[in-house]
Motif scaffolding. Structure first.
Motif, PDB file in Angstrom:
ATOM      1  N   TYR B  39      -0.699   0.154  -1.147  1.00 43.94           N
ATOM      2  CA  TYR B  39      -0.454  -1.131  -0.560  1.00 43.94           C
ATOM      3  C   TYR B  39       0.536  -0.698   0.680  1.00 43.94           C
ATOM      4  O   TYR B  39       0.799  -1.014   1.947  1.00 43.94           O
ATOM      5  CB  TYR B  39      -0.995  -2.165  -1.380  1.00 43.94           C
ATOM      6  N   THR B  98      -2.957 -10.978   2.369  1.00 44.88           N
ATOM      7  CA  THR B  98      -3.890  -9.795   1.049  1.00 44.88           C
ATOM      8  C   THR B  98      -3.321 -10.630  -0.469  1.00 44.88           C
ATOM      9  O   THR B  98      -2.268 -10.818  -0.701  1.00 44.88           O
ATOM     10  CB  THR B  98      -2.845  -8.089   0.946  1.00 44.88           C
ATOM     11  N   LEU B 192      -8.139   0.548   2.683  1.00 46.94           N
ATOM     12  CA  LEU B 192      -6.697  -0.262   2.286  1.00 46.94           C
ATOM     13  C   LEU B 192      -6.729  -0.400   4.418  1.00 46.94           C
ATOM     14  O   LEU B 192      -6.454  -1.823   4.959  1.00 46.94           O
ATOM     15  CB  LEU B 192      -5.650  -0.523   1.848  1.00 46.94           C
TER      16      LEU B 192
END
Ligand code: SF4
Lengths: 391, 279
Positions: B39, B98, B192
């Protein structure tokens, strides 16, 4: 930074200055708009729904954001998130929905994110009498979430106060970074009376304290309180890179799961209001100068009590009234002064529950306290209060 | 320190991690760390200014993710990360929010918020780190626990049918749906990045080992063994009918389908602003 979702707003459309004949629930919604409401998320429930419906109409026309959520838990979570991003926020509900909000009320208290919640009380517990009056959330609003924390709770007794005290709740929430409540009851929420809305420049607006160091400064600790026990607040997207958690945390906002950190944090959260209680507490005194019996009543019940005091005076009974405008912090100093003035012999506490506020009154005075209760669904009448005063 | 050991003062990801909070609390072999690492890599590569990224998490081991990333981050209540994030994303549409969540947090207690946020097309990237159990409370069953799997609350094997999350996400209106595992770090990073630059409600399921809560009672072994299991069983299929991507533990050799399943355009939820004539 100006949030992209909130374009410049014409404050004169936001604040409809002038005299209006207005429903209590609508006055509450207008108070929120006047206070600068940016974001409302809610779920319909009687008898608070008119607040939401009114804002569904009004808020988008002044550049604000209105969202009808899937439930009350989502509603309160959404307003905490929006407030963390810098919005002035509110939701409104009644007892059953209020119960659902409790966990996140604790989160707002722990994260010190200002929120305003309106609870228009109906007869309870459970679904109770959805369209009829109750005053039985007095303790839930103070103690409903688990743990120790502090809140500020205003109890309007008229549509005018629905407006004024909603403004006050926004200011208190921002000033102390606490959940603030407008605890109405069905009668006041559904009552139509004259409401005077002042011009925008006369609406008091307290803004939350903001960091005085630039983003990225190593000196910035998001939960380091100033002398007034309130830390300045940085919002999402400003570059301060804050971390907020419902876990016990240190001044950086980092979880620190020790008894020492917990003691320091929780004491500060409670003291923010406790040490300022006399400054925050609001009340009204009516004919107490020579009173030997004082009725303590709030919300719609104070309207019956006002009449009862007048009737009692006609009969030569030296009656007076203390009306808490903030239920929490409870105006205990005012109560104690009455109790200790040598004249007052007795208190009478009428309330539409089986004895919540009378317990609080009893806690602060050794004088006899006469309870007058109804569990909900009907007002307590002036005559019932008069009888209790005459005893 | 022995000769030849590699000593680094800092890691390239340090500025995006709250390095002062390390070491983290996660168990050896846990997959959550890999997700967080991927991430932050994606944040760095996204082309979106770091200060416009916001992370919101709920409760549980995955919920701790928000505490380790050095961006505005909010660790909220059990199941309520999505509505909290909705508040931020709706008020500040310029921010990229997110949600990092576990399977129980997102689809048991938070199930209602999940379906409604997707229905509304709220501008959220939702990551579900699925390790098939409640890790932090010690390995109880959840809504993704596969049939016959053992847990502290299914000591005789799970007999509830689990959610098929990609199928659910597609059905409720997600604009992007992918499933990868923590073995597939490159594919996950690509997913992502793709998802970060899309509108609407985006969902990525990330299968992840929980050796402590799930691996041990199900004879999967440590984190590495579960990764080997993924290596053996995962089959990439971007075109598959999502009704067929259930994970069946009773069939040890049945494939686990992974891929970038759904990628459609759907505008983000924007509450109306009404400009009155003359107002
Ligand atoms: S219990 Fe499971 S999910 Fe939690 S940290 Fe340990 S391995 Fe990871």
């Amino acid at each position: 930074m100006t949030p992209a979702a909130a374009p410049a707003v014409d404050e004169t459309t936001r604040v409809i200055a002038g005299d209006h004949f207005m429903l209590g629930d609508h006055a509450c919604a207008e108070g929120a708009l006047a206070a600068g409401l940016d974001f409302y998320a809610g779920y319909p429930i009687t008898p608070s729904t008119e607040i939401m419906e009114h804002l569904a109409e009004r808020l988008p026309t002044v550049g604000g954001t209105f969202v009808q959520m899937e439930d009350e838990i989502g509603s309160v979570a959404a307003i905490i998130g929006a407030s963390a991003a810098g919005a002035r926020v509110m939701t409104a509900t009644s007892g059953p929905g209020f119960s659902l909000m409790m966990e996140n009320i604790g989160l707002a208290a722990m994260m010190e994110v200002p929120i305003v919640i309106v609870d228009v009380q109906r007869a309870s517990p459970s679904t109770g009498l959805p369209t009829s009056v109750g005053q039985s959330d007095l303790f839930q609003v103070r103690w409903g979430s688990h743990g120790d924390y502090s809140v500020i709770v205003y109890c309007p007794a008229s549509p005018q106060e629905c407006f004024d005290l909603t403004v006050a709740a926004f200011n208190a929430a921002d000033q102390y970074r606490v959940p603030a409540f407008v605890l109405m009851d069905e009668i006041v929420g559904h009552m139509t009376e004259r409401v005077a809305i002042p011009p925008v420049e006369n609406i008091p607006r307290v803004r939350r304290k903001r960091p005085n160091v630039p983003p990225g400064s190593p000196d910035f600790l998001p939960f380091k309180a100033d002398e007034d026990l309130v830390p300045p607040m940085a919002h999402a997207g400003e570059g301060y890179r804050v971390h907020m958690t419902g876990l016990t945390h240190d001044e950086r906002g980092y979880p620190s799961l020790t008894a020492q950190t917990h003691e320091k944090l929780i004491n500060r959260l409670v003291d923010k209001v406790r040490l300022n209680a006399d400054r925050i507490a609001r009340y009204e005194l009516l004919q107490t100068e020579d009173a030997d019996v004082v009725v303590v009543a709030l919300g719609c019940t104070s309207r019956s009590a006002r009449r009862a005091v007048a009737l009692a005076r006609m009969q030569g009974i030296r009656a007076g009234m203390l009306r808490p405008i903030t239920m929490w912090p409870f105006p205990k100093t005012a109560l104690k002064e009455l109790a200790n003035n040598g004249m007052v012999k007795r208190f009478v506490v009428p309330e539409i529950n089986l004895g919540q506020m009378s317990r609080e009154v009893q806690r602060h005075t050794p004088l006899p306290v006469t309870r007058l209760n109804h569990p909900g669904g009907a007002m307590i009448t002036p005559n019932q209060i008069l009888e209790a005063l005459a005893q | 320190m022995s000769a030849g050991s590699i000593v680094v003062e800092s890691h390239p990801a340090d500025t995006l991690m709250r390095a002062d909070r390390l070491p983290h609390i996660l168990c050896p072999g846990c997959g959550i760390g890999s997700v967080v690492h991927t991430y932050v890599d994606a944040i760095a590569e996204s082309g979106i200014p770091v200060n416009q990224h916001v992370c919101v998490s709920g409760i549980g081991c995955s919920g701790r993710a928000a505490g380790y990333v050095n961006i505005d981050s909010y660790h909220t209540t059990h199941g309520r990360a999505i509505p909290f994030a909705l508040g931020i994303a709706t008020y500040r549409p310029d921010l990229h929010v997110t949600v990092i969540s576990g399977d129980g947090d997102l689809t048991a207690i938070g199930g209602n918020h999940f379906i409604h946020a997707a229905r509304r097309s709220v501008a959220l990237l939702v990551l579900c780190i699925n390790n098939f159990n409640y890790g932090m409370t010690g390995g109880q069953a959840g809504p993704t626990t596969p049939l016959s799997a053992m847990s502290r609350t299914t000591p005789h094997g799970c007999w509830e049918r689990p959610f098929n999350l990609p199928f659910l996400a597609q059905a409720i209106g997600a604009s992007y749906v992918a499933r990868w595992t923590v073995l597939h770090v490159r594919q996950l990073r690509t997913a992502l990045l793709r998802a970060m630059n899309k509108q609407g409600f985006r969902f990525i399921e990330i299968l992840s080992p929980c050796p402590t809560g799930f691996g041990r009672p199900n004879d999967i072994g440590d984190g590495l063994s579960e990764m080997q299991n993924y290596l053996r069983r995962c089959e990439v299929n971007n075109e598959i009918d999502l009704r067929a991507v259930d994970i069946d533990l009773t069939q040890q050799d049945s494939p686990i389908y992974v891929g970038d399943f759904v990628d459609v355009d759907r505008a983000s939820f924007r509450p109306q602003v009404v400009h009155r004539a003359g107002a």
